[in-house]
Enzyme design. Structure first.
Site, PDB file in Angstrom:
ATOM      1  N   ARG A   1       2.246  -6.661   8.991  1.00 25.35           N
ATOM      2  CA  ARG A   1       1.496  -5.546   9.590  1.00 25.35           C
ATOM      3  C   ARG A   1       2.027  -5.209  10.984  1.00 25.35           C
ATOM      4  NH1 ARG A   1      -4.452  -7.149   7.139  1.00 25.35           N
ATOM      5  NH2 ARG A   1      -4.475  -5.632   5.447  1.00 25.35           N
TER       6      ARG A   1
ATOM      7  N   PHE B   1     -15.584   3.820   6.795  1.00 24.30           N
ATOM      8  CA  PHE B   1     -14.182   4.129   6.477  1.00 24.30           C
ATOM      9  C   PHE B   1     -13.905   4.176   4.980  1.00 24.30           C
ATOM     10  CE2 PHE B   1     -14.348  -0.511   7.315  1.00 24.30           C
ATOM     11  CZ  PHE B   1     -13.831  -1.012   6.113  1.00 24.30           C
TER      12      PHE B   1
ATOM     13  N   ARG C   1      -2.353 -14.313   4.003  1.00 25.23           N
ATOM     14  CA  ARG C   1      -3.087 -13.622   5.078  1.00 25.23           C
ATOM     15  C   ARG C   1      -2.326 -13.788   6.406  1.00 25.23           C
ATOM     16  NH1 ARG C   1      -7.426 -10.215   3.780  1.00 25.23           N
ATOM     17  NH2 ARG C   1      -7.594 -10.243   6.048  1.00 25.23           N
TER      18      ARG C   1
ATOM     19  N   GLU D   1      -9.561 -10.125  -8.277  1.00 28.22           N
ATOM     20  CA  GLU D   1      -8.558  -9.082  -8.019  1.00 28.22           C
ATOM     21  C   GLU D   1      -7.355  -9.182  -8.961  1.00 28.22           C
ATOM     22  OE1 GLU D   1      -9.591  -8.248  -3.315  1.00 28.22           O
ATOM     23  OE2 GLU D   1      -7.794  -9.409  -3.775  1.00 28.22           O
TER      24      GLU D   1
ATOM     25  N   LYS E   1       0.820  -1.211   0.000  1.00 28.76           N
ATOM     26  CA  LYS E   1       0.000   0.000   0.000  1.00 28.76           C
ATOM     27  C   LYS E   1       0.861   1.272   0.000  1.00 28.76           C
ATOM     28  CE  LYS E   1      -4.069  -2.186   2.116  1.00 28.76           C
ATOM     29  NZ  LYS E   1      -5.082  -2.073   3.212  1.00 28.76           N
TER      30      LYS E   1
ATOM     31  N   ASN F   1      -2.233   0.162   6.825  1.00 22.21           N
ATOM     32  CA  ASN F   1      -1.744  -1.123   7.334  1.00 22.21           C
ATOM     33  C   ASN F   1      -0.883  -1.902   6.329  1.00 22.21           C
ATOM     34  OD1 ASN F   1      -3.767  -1.887   5.626  1.00 22.21           O
ATOM     35  ND2 ASN F   1      -5.014  -2.941   7.143  1.00 22.21           N
TER      36      ASN F   1
ATOM     37  N   TYR G   1     -12.383  -1.675  -3.938  1.00 21.62           N
ATOM     38  CA  TYR G   1     -12.939  -1.834  -2.587  1.00 21.62           C
ATOM     39  C   TYR G   1     -14.466  -1.721  -2.580  1.00 21.62           C
ATOM     40  CZ  TYR G   1      -8.408  -1.944  -0.161  1.00 21.62           C
ATOM     41  OH  TYR G   1      -7.174  -2.306   0.323  1.00 21.62           O
TER      42      TYR G   1
ATOM     43  N   HIS H   1      -2.256  -5.440   1.345  1.00 25.93           N
ATOM     44  CA  HIS H   1      -3.570  -6.043   1.060  1.00 25.93           C
ATOM     45  C   HIS H   1      -3.359  -7.502   0.665  1.00 25.93           C
ATOM     46  CE1 HIS H   1      -7.487  -6.835  -0.795  1.00 25.93           C
ATOM     47  NE2 HIS H   1      -6.792  -7.444  -1.740  1.00 25.93           N
TER      48      HIS H   1
ATOM     49  N   THR I   1      -5.773  -7.209  10.355  1.00 23.30           N
ATOM     50  CA  THR I   1      -6.075  -5.891   9.767  1.00 23.30           C
ATOM     51  C   THR I   1      -5.618  -4.770  10.693  1.00 23.30           C
ATOM     52  OG1 THR I   1      -8.029  -6.914   8.787  1.00 23.30           O
ATOM     53  CG2 THR I   1      -7.928  -4.503   8.759  1.00 23.30           C
TER      54      THR I   1
END
Ligand code: IDP
Ligand code: MG
Length: 139
Positions: A104, A59, A87, A128, A11, A114, A51, A117, A93
């Site tokens: 993270r 948010f 993950r 995706e 990100k 964070n 998203y 993704h 998250t």
């Protein structure tokens, strides 16, 4: 366990902070094979589309602003059990809840900024990856 593909984003926070190299190193060390990789700057429309499932969340607009603030690195990658493994390497998250040794825990600032993704299911990865990569870009 079958070879699976997943989709990742480094990100804008992590890319701007110069953490991309370390994150890519953690990805390779964890046994992921990189099939596609590029640095791009998301348009507002792309971030909103990507998203879309979160459109009704409080948010959402902050998330779109964050995701468009600077370049990101998008990745298609594979290994056995890739979705769950990625993950796990990402961590929770909310970085306050992320386990030691996760990306993270190491690089995220808060629940929004964070660092990374990751697809949450095979059906999500299947949407995706082609959202950002053409077939010719997946090697
Ligand atoms: P995930 O990235 O761990 O799958 P999601 O619930 O799918 O988490 O949320 C997508 C992204 O939206 C998060 O990675 C984070 O950047 C942002 N986000 C999620 N929950 C919040 C929140 O409560 N406040 C602000 N941003 C959030
Ligand atoms: Mg998610």
């Amino acid at each position: 366990m079958a070879i699976e593909q997943t989709f990742a984003i480094i990100k804008p926070d992590a890319t701007a902070a110069g953490h991309a190299g370390q994150i890519l190193g953690m990805i390779e060390k964890a046994g992921f094979r990189i099939r596609g990789l590029k640095m791009i700057r998301l348009s507002k429309q792309q971030a909103e589309g990507f998203y879309d499932v979160h459109r009704e969340r409080p948010f959402f607009s902050g998330l779109v602003t964050f995701m468009t603030e600077g370049p990101v690195i998008v990745l298609a990658m594979e290994r056995e059990d890739a979705i769950k493994q990625w993950r796990e390497l990402m961590g929770a998250t909310n970085p306050e809840k992320a386990a030691e040794g996760t990306i993270r825990k190491k690089f995220a600032h808060n629940i929004e900024r964070n660092a990374v993704h990751g697809s949450d299911a095979p059906e999500t990865a299947a949407i995706e990856i082609p959202f950002f990569f053409s077939l010719a870009e997946l090697l």
